[in-house]
Design a protein around this motif. Structure first.
Motif, short mmCIF file in Angstrom:
data_model
loop_
_atom_site.label_atom_id
_atom_site.label_comp_id
_atom_site.label_asym_id
_atom_site.label_seq_id
_atom_site.Cartn_x
_atom_site.Cartn_y
_atom_site.Cartn_z
N THR A 79 0.87 -1.16 0.00
CA THR A 79 0.00 0.00 0.00
C THR A 79 0.91 1.21 0.00
O THR A 79 1.89 1.27 0.75
CB THR A 79 -0.92 0.03 1.25
OG1 THR A 79 -1.75 -1.13 1.20
CG2 THR A 79 -1.77 1.27 1.28
N TRP A 80 0.60 2.18 -0.84
CA TRP A 80 1.44 3.37 -0.97
C TRP A 80 1.13 4.36 0.15
O TRP A 80 0.44 5.34 -0.06
CB TRP A 80 1.24 4.04 -2.33
CG TRP A 80 1.74 3.25 -3.48
CD1 TRP A 80 1.03 2.90 -4.59
CD2 TRP A 80 3.06 2.76 -3.68
NE1 TRP A 80 1.83 2.20 -5.44
CE2 TRP A 80 3.08 2.10 -4.92
CE3 TRP A 80 4.23 2.80 -2.92
CZ2 TRP A 80 4.22 1.50 -5.43
CZ3 TRP A 80 5.36 2.19 -3.42
CH2 TRP A 80 5.35 1.56 -4.66
N ASP A 81 1.65 4.10 1.32
CA ASP A 81 1.56 5.09 2.39
C ASP A 81 2.85 5.92 2.38
O ASP A 81 3.74 5.69 1.55
CB ASP A 81 1.32 4.43 3.75
CG ASP A 81 2.38 3.41 4.11
OD1 ASP A 81 3.56 3.57 3.71
OD2 ASP A 81 2.05 2.43 4.80
N VAL A 82 2.95 6.87 3.27
CA VAL A 82 4.11 7.76 3.29
C VAL A 82 5.41 6.98 3.46
O VAL A 82 6.40 7.22 2.75
CB VAL A 82 3.96 8.85 4.38
CG1 VAL A 82 5.23 9.68 4.50
CG2 VAL A 82 2.77 9.75 4.06
N GLU A 83 5.43 6.05 4.37
CA GLU A 83 6.65 5.27 4.63
C GLU A 83 7.07 4.45 3.42
O GLU A 83 8.24 4.43 3.05
CB GLU A 83 6.45 4.35 5.85
CG GLU A 83 6.19 5.09 7.14
CD GLU A 83 7.41 5.85 7.64
OE1 GLU A 83 8.55 5.48 7.32
OE2 GLU A 83 7.21 6.84 8.36
N THR A 84 6.12 3.75 2.82
CA THR A 84 6.44 2.91 1.67
C THR A 84 6.89 3.75 0.49
O THR A 84 7.87 3.41 -0.19
CB THR A 84 5.21 2.06 1.29
OG1 THR A 84 4.81 1.29 2.42
CG2 THR A 84 5.53 1.11 0.14
N LEU A 85 6.20 4.86 0.23
CA LEU A 85 6.62 5.75 -0.86
C LEU A 85 8.02 6.30 -0.63
O LEU A 85 8.81 6.40 -1.57
CB LEU A 85 5.63 6.90 -1.01
CG LEU A 85 4.35 6.57 -1.77
CD1 LEU A 85 3.31 7.66 -1.56
CD2 LEU A 85 4.64 6.38 -3.25
N THR A 86 8.33 6.64 0.60
CA THR A 86 9.65 7.18 0.92
C THR A 86 10.74 6.16 0.58
O THR A 86 11.73 6.50 -0.07
CB THR A 86 9.73 7.59 2.40
OG1 THR A 86 8.73 8.59 2.65
CG2 THR A 86 11.10 8.13 2.76
N ILE A 87 10.55 4.94 1.00
CA ILE A 87 11.54 3.90 0.74
C ILE A 87 11.63 3.61 -0.77
O ILE A 87 12.71 3.52 -1.34
CB ILE A 87 11.20 2.61 1.51
CG1 ILE A 87 11.27 2.87 3.02
CG2 ILE A 87 12.14 1.46 1.12
CD1 ILE A 87 10.64 1.77 3.86
N TYR A 88 10.47 3.49 -1.41
CA TYR A 88 10.43 3.17 -2.85
C TYR A 88 11.06 4.28 -3.69
O TYR A 88 11.88 4.01 -4.56
CB TYR A 88 8.98 2.92 -3.28
CG TYR A 88 8.84 2.57 -4.73
CD1 TYR A 88 9.21 1.31 -5.20
CD2 TYR A 88 8.34 3.48 -5.65
CE1 TYR A 88 9.09 0.98 -6.54
CE2 TYR A 88 8.22 3.16 -6.99
CZ TYR A 88 8.59 1.90 -7.43
OH TYR A 88 8.47 1.58 -8.76
N LEU A 89 10.67 5.51 -3.43
CA LEU A 89 11.16 6.62 -4.25
C LEU A 89 12.65 6.89 -4.04
O LEU A 89 13.29 7.50 -4.90
CB LEU A 89 10.34 7.88 -4.00
CG LEU A 89 8.90 7.82 -4.49
CD1 LEU A 89 8.15 9.08 -4.08
CD2 LEU A 89 8.83 7.60 -5.99
N ALA A 90 13.20 6.44 -2.95
CA ALA A 90 14.64 6.59 -2.72
C ALA A 90 15.45 5.64 -3.61
O ALA A 90 16.55 5.97 -4.03
CB ALA A 90 14.98 6.35 -1.25
#
Length: 129
Positions: free
Chosen positions: A78-89
């Motif tokens: 699920t694209w929550d803030v934490e997951t997006l942060t890790i993924y986009l890095a």
């Protein structure tokens, strides 16, 4: 520990009302790096990558008309803030086999700001306050 499992644990611990913190205007500037492949807004269409309307809080691989990689479909994220942060890095490290060719955002401020920018769009591409 597997990063997907770690992201799932982090999102489970995050309060339901947690929102992206960051500067929306600065995030709009960072999003210029994403525009070649992604779109947001009421008239957004899939490009090389899927439309990002309503991404914060959305399950992965659900945008109709976009052909996701097998790896992304299987991730069950699920694209929550934490997951997006890790993924986009580092997208390719986080979801091995993703089609996303982008190398990632290396600055924490850029990550926070672009997620804040994206978080303002609902599923229809309207800006929410």
């Amino acid at each position: 520990m597997n990063k997907i499992i770690l992201a799932g644990l982090m999102s489970a611990l995050m309060p339901l009302g947690a929102m992206a913190e960051g500067d929306v205007d600065a995030g709009e500037k960072v999003f210029k790096k994403c525009k070649a492949c992604h779109a947001v807004g009421p008239n957004a269409k899939n490009r090389v990558g899927p439309v990002l309307n309503g991404i914060v809080g959305r399950e992965v691989a659900i945008i109709e008309g976009y052909k996701y990689s097998k790896a992304m479909k299987a991730s069950e994220l699920t694209w929550d803030v934490e997951t997006l942060t890790i993924y986009l890095a580092n997208p390719r490290k986080f979801v091995k086999g993703t089609k996303m060719a982008f190398a990632g955002l290396k600055k924490d401020d850029d990550l926070e700001n672009v997620i804040a920018y994206l978080a303002q769009f609902d599923l229809e591409g309207n800006i929410t306050e």
